[in-house]
Motif scaffolding. Structure first.
Motif, PDB file in Angstrom:
ATOM      1  N   ALA A 178       0.865  -1.179   0.000  1.00  0.00           N
ATOM      2  CA  ALA A 178       0.000   0.000   0.000  1.00  0.00           C
ATOM      3  C   ALA A 178       0.902   1.229   0.000  1.00  0.00           C
ATOM      4  O   ALA A 178       1.659   1.451   0.959  1.00  0.00           O
ATOM      5  CB  ALA A 178      -0.901   0.008   1.226  1.00  0.00           C
ATOM      6  N   PRO A 179       0.877   2.032  -1.064  1.00  0.00           N
ATOM      7  CA  PRO A 179       1.860   3.120  -1.178  1.00  0.00           C
ATOM      8  C   PRO A 179       1.741   4.183  -0.107  1.00  0.00           C
ATOM      9  O   PRO A 179       2.728   4.869   0.177  1.00  0.00           O
ATOM     10  CB  PRO A 179       1.580   3.694  -2.564  1.00  0.00           C
ATOM     11  CG  PRO A 179       0.196   3.263  -2.905  1.00  0.00           C
ATOM     12  CD  PRO A 179       0.005   1.948  -2.236  1.00  0.00           C
ATOM     13  N   TRP A 180       0.558   4.337   0.502  1.00  0.00           N
ATOM     14  CA  TRP A 180       0.416   5.360   1.527  1.00  0.00           C
ATOM     15  C   TRP A 180       0.509   4.789   2.935  1.00  0.00           C
ATOM     16  O   TRP A 180       0.301   5.501   3.900  1.00  0.00           O
ATOM     17  CB  TRP A 180      -0.917   6.095   1.331  1.00  0.00           C
ATOM     18  CG  TRP A 180      -0.927   6.901   0.079  1.00  0.00           C
ATOM     19  CD1 TRP A 180      -0.275   8.088  -0.141  1.00  0.00           C
ATOM     20  CD2 TRP A 180      -1.569   6.574  -1.140  1.00  0.00           C
ATOM     21  NE1 TRP A 180      -0.480   8.517  -1.428  1.00  0.00           N
ATOM     22  CE2 TRP A 180      -1.289   7.612  -2.078  1.00  0.00           C
ATOM     23  CE3 TRP A 180      -2.360   5.518  -1.572  1.00  0.00           C
ATOM     24  CZ2 TRP A 180      -1.752   7.612  -3.380  1.00  0.00           C
ATOM     25  CZ3 TRP A 180      -2.839   5.507  -2.878  1.00  0.00           C
ATOM     26  CH2 TRP A 180      -2.534   6.549  -3.758  1.00  0.00           C
ATOM     27  N   ASP A 181       0.843   3.503   3.040  1.00  0.00           N
ATOM     28  CA  ASP A 181       0.996   2.877   4.348  1.00  0.00           C
ATOM     29  C   ASP A 181       2.219   3.477   5.056  1.00  0.00           C
ATOM     30  O   ASP A 181       3.251   3.730   4.433  1.00  0.00           O
ATOM     31  CB  ASP A 181       1.176   1.366   4.194  1.00  0.00           C
ATOM     32  CG  ASP A 181       1.269   0.673   5.541  1.00  0.00           C
ATOM     33  OD1 ASP A 181       0.232   0.555   6.211  1.00  0.00           O
ATOM     34  OD2 ASP A 181       2.384   0.263   5.901  1.00  0.00           O
ATOM     35  N   ASN A 182       2.089   3.675   6.339  1.00  0.00           N
ATOM     36  CA  ASN A 182       3.175   4.300   7.088  1.00  0.00           C
ATOM     37  C   ASN A 182       4.458   3.476   7.091  1.00  0.00           C
ATOM     38  O   ASN A 182       5.542   4.013   7.322  1.00  0.00           O
ATOM     39  CB  ASN A 182       2.738   4.579   8.528  1.00  0.00           C
ATOM     40  CG  ASN A 182       1.794   5.762   8.624  1.00  0.00           C
ATOM     41  OD1 ASN A 182       1.770   6.622   7.740  1.00  0.00           O
ATOM     42  ND2 ASN A 182       1.004   5.812   9.684  1.00  0.00           N
ATOM     43  N   ASP A 183       4.341   2.167   6.829  1.00  0.00           N
ATOM     44  CA  ASP A 183       5.540   1.338   6.765  1.00  0.00           C
ATOM     45  C   ASP A 183       6.320   1.554   5.465  1.00  0.00           C
ATOM     46  O   ASP A 183       7.516   1.249   5.421  1.00  0.00           O
ATOM     47  CB  ASP A 183       5.178  -0.150   6.881  1.00  0.00           C
ATOM     48  CG  ASP A 183       4.732  -0.527   8.281  1.00  0.00           C
ATOM     49  OD1 ASP A 183       5.076   0.215   9.229  1.00  0.00           O
ATOM     50  OD2 ASP A 183       4.051  -1.557   8.431  1.00  0.00           O
ATOM     51  N   PHE A 184       5.649   2.047   4.407  1.00  0.00           N
ATOM     52  CA  PHE A 184       6.351   2.256   3.143  1.00  0.00           C
ATOM     53  C   PHE A 184       6.837   3.699   2.978  1.00  0.00           C
ATOM     54  O   PHE A 184       7.811   3.937   2.249  1.00  0.00           O
ATOM     55  CB  PHE A 184       5.449   1.895   1.944  1.00  0.00           C
ATOM     56  CG  PHE A 184       6.188   1.967   0.626  1.00  0.00           C
ATOM     57  CD1 PHE A 184       7.108   0.995   0.275  1.00  0.00           C
ATOM     58  CD2 PHE A 184       5.976   3.027  -0.242  1.00  0.00           C
ATOM     59  CE1 PHE A 184       7.811   1.066  -0.912  1.00  0.00           C
ATOM     60  CE2 PHE A 184       6.671   3.112  -1.443  1.00  0.00           C
ATOM     61  CZ  PHE A 184       7.598   2.122  -1.779  1.00  0.00           C
ATOM     62  N   ARG A 185       6.196   4.629   3.633  1.00  0.00           N
ATOM     63  CA  ARG A 185       6.587   6.034   3.462  1.00  0.00           C
ATOM     64  C   ARG A 185       8.078   6.284   3.691  1.00  0.00           C
ATOM     65  O   ARG A 185       8.711   7.024   2.925  1.00  0.00           O
ATOM     66  CB  ARG A 185       5.751   6.927   4.385  1.00  0.00           C
ATOM     67  CG  ARG A 185       4.323   7.149   3.914  1.00  0.00           C
ATOM     68  CD  ARG A 185       3.531   7.931   4.954  1.00  0.00           C
ATOM     69  NE  ARG A 185       2.160   8.161   4.533  1.00  0.00           N
ATOM     70  CZ  ARG A 185       1.681   9.328   4.146  1.00  0.00           C
ATOM     71  NH1 ARG A 185       2.478  10.393   4.108  1.00  0.00           N
ATOM     72  NH2 ARG A 185       0.417   9.462   3.781  1.00  0.00           N
ATOM     73  N   PRO A 186       8.701   5.684   4.712  1.00  0.00           N
ATOM     74  CA  PRO A 186      10.140   5.923   4.901  1.00  0.00           C
ATOM     75  C   PRO A 186      10.992   5.427   3.733  1.00  0.00           C
ATOM     76  O   PRO A 186      12.030   6.031   3.428  1.00  0.00           O
ATOM     77  CB  PRO A 186      10.459   5.152   6.189  1.00  0.00           C
ATOM     78  CG  PRO A 186       9.162   5.061   6.916  1.00  0.00           C
ATOM     79  CD  PRO A 186       8.125   4.916   5.840  1.00  0.00           C
ATOM     80  N   THR A 187      10.556   4.345   3.073  1.00  0.00           N
ATOM     81  CA  THR A 187      11.301   3.841   1.920  1.00  0.00           C
ATOM     82  C   THR A 187      11.297   4.869   0.796  1.00  0.00           C
ATOM     83  O   THR A 187      12.338   5.174   0.201  1.00  0.00           O
ATOM     84  CB  THR A 187      10.693   2.515   1.421  1.00  0.00           C
ATOM     85  OG1 THR A 187      10.779   1.545   2.461  1.00  0.00           O
ATOM     86  CG2 THR A 187      11.423   2.011   0.187  1.00  0.00           C
TER      87      THR A 187
END
Length: 386
Positions: A24-33
């Motif tokens: 999920a591109p807006w998931d908080n786990d991906f935002r740092p990437t």
């Protein structure tokens, strides 16, 4: 299959494996990437913290070029385009259809544009605000060096948009040394050896903010990309991104760093290009460029004069031997082109040269030299790189 085109390129298994996930591109786990990718790219481009920002868009290199032209050149404004290759021709069309006034600087596709030519063109027309230049012309393989052209643009008090789509990550550029560059643009699937799908502009923040309202397009407005990052955070996209390509690109950046960064990548690609250039000459064929003008990304070769040679059957014969090259040409004379970038070694290239020899033998091509009257014929439009 050995993929020898100038993009999308052959990639490492680790890079491809990163695509095999649902994100999920807006998931908080991906935002740092995503935020980390933007910062790593800025550093790789020599951008200065607080002075430059990474502004990505979904899509291909042509999208980035249009976005940069629309953002930095006002509607009705003038820009100079050194027109010495097929991708400069495309930049002319992108700018014209965006309502900008193009001053073309025609030249052969066998040598770079010179600083003297740029300086003279700018002096002749004070209304030109920008130069838009192709760093590496993947039509022929020449390199228009920003170290040569940038000072001429700067001395004239103008701005530069540098299309480094098929060069960035291998050919050097340091934005800290080039205050005249408004934007350096590139994509994920070329010399950084990621998967296609995402384009980047590393741009001057003062130029971006001053350009608000220029674009005439929401999708292609880099100033809006910057405003969104300030508003929603550097790990946020405006619209749905190719998130798996971003995940793979993060791995590709790791591999680029592990190899030794830009200098090491350039050294490998230069060895690849030399192996192909010398290899086809040893087969009796004529490279399109003099070695002095030969860049590291692609080696372009004159089509043999033998009437038994046809490009598509030649491409098919190579493919049967495990080598895939472009099935079109877009130089001023008939050629075929072989990419030297991607997860490819000089040993791979030498194997490709042997495959070229075998394909020509299969087709019954005995006259391998270029025609003495190698007049331009109808080009086939490029389909696989941008």
């Amino acid at each position: 299959m050995l993929l020898l085109i100038p993009g999308p390129v052959q990639t490492r298994p680790e890079t491809r494996a990163a695509m095999a996930q649902d994100i999920a591109p807006w998931d908080n786990d991906f935002r740092p990437t995503y935020a980390s990718i933007r910062e790593r790219v800025r550093v790789l481009a020599g951008g200065v913290e607080g002075m430059h920002a990474t502004l990505p868009l979904q899509g291909c290199g042509h999208f980035m070029m249009e976005a940069a032209i629309r953002t930095f050149v006002p509607a009705g404004g003038k820009l100079l385009i050194p027109q010495n290759g097929a991708y400069a021709d495309r930049a002319v069309r992108l700018a014209t259809e965006a309502g900008r006034v193009v001053v073309a600087l025609p030249g052969p596709d066998t040598r770079p544009v010179t600083a003297e030519e740029i300086a003279a063109a700018l002096a002749a027309d004070p209304a030109i605000s920008h130069v838009a230049m192709i760093h590496n012309e993947t039509g022929s393989g020449i390199v228009n060096d920003p170290e040569v052209i940038g000072p001429a643009v700067r001395a004239a008090g103008r701005r530069l948009i540098l299309d480094s789509v098929s060069a960035f990550g291998a050919l050097p550029v340091n934005l800290a040394d080039h205050p005249e560059i408004d934007a350096l643009i590139f994509t994920s699937g070329k010399c950084l050896e990621g998967l296609p799908g995402i384009g980047f502009a590393v741009a001057r923040i003062d130029s971006v903010t001053a350009a608000a309202g220029n674009a005439g397009s929401w999708a292609f407005d880099l100033s809006d990309v910057y405003a969104h990052a300030l508003r929603a955070g550097w790990g946020s996209f405006r619209f749905t991104p190719p998130v798996q390509s971003l995940a793979a690109f993060s791995v590709a950046l790791d591999l680029h760093e592990r190899e030794g960064g830009q200098p090491a990548r350039l050294a490998r690609y230069r060895e690849n290009a030399r192996a192909m250039y010398d290899g086809v000459r040893a087969l009796g064929m004529a490279p399109y460029l003099d070695w002095a003008h030969q860049g590291p990304v692609i080696v372009t070769v004159h089509q043999p004069a033998d009437p038994a040679f046809e490009l598509q059957p030649f491409v098919d014969a190579l493919k049967r031997r495990g080598v895939l090259i472009s099935n079109f040409w877009n130089t001023q004379a008939p050629t075929f082109r072989v990419g030297c970038i991607g997860a490819v070694t000089p040993e791979d290239i030498r194997g490709a040269v042997a495959a070229i020899d075998g394909a020509l033998r299969e087709l019954g091509v005995t006259r391998r030299e270029a025609s003495g009257n190698d007049a331009p014929r109808q080009k086939v439009s490029a389909r696989d790189d941008d």
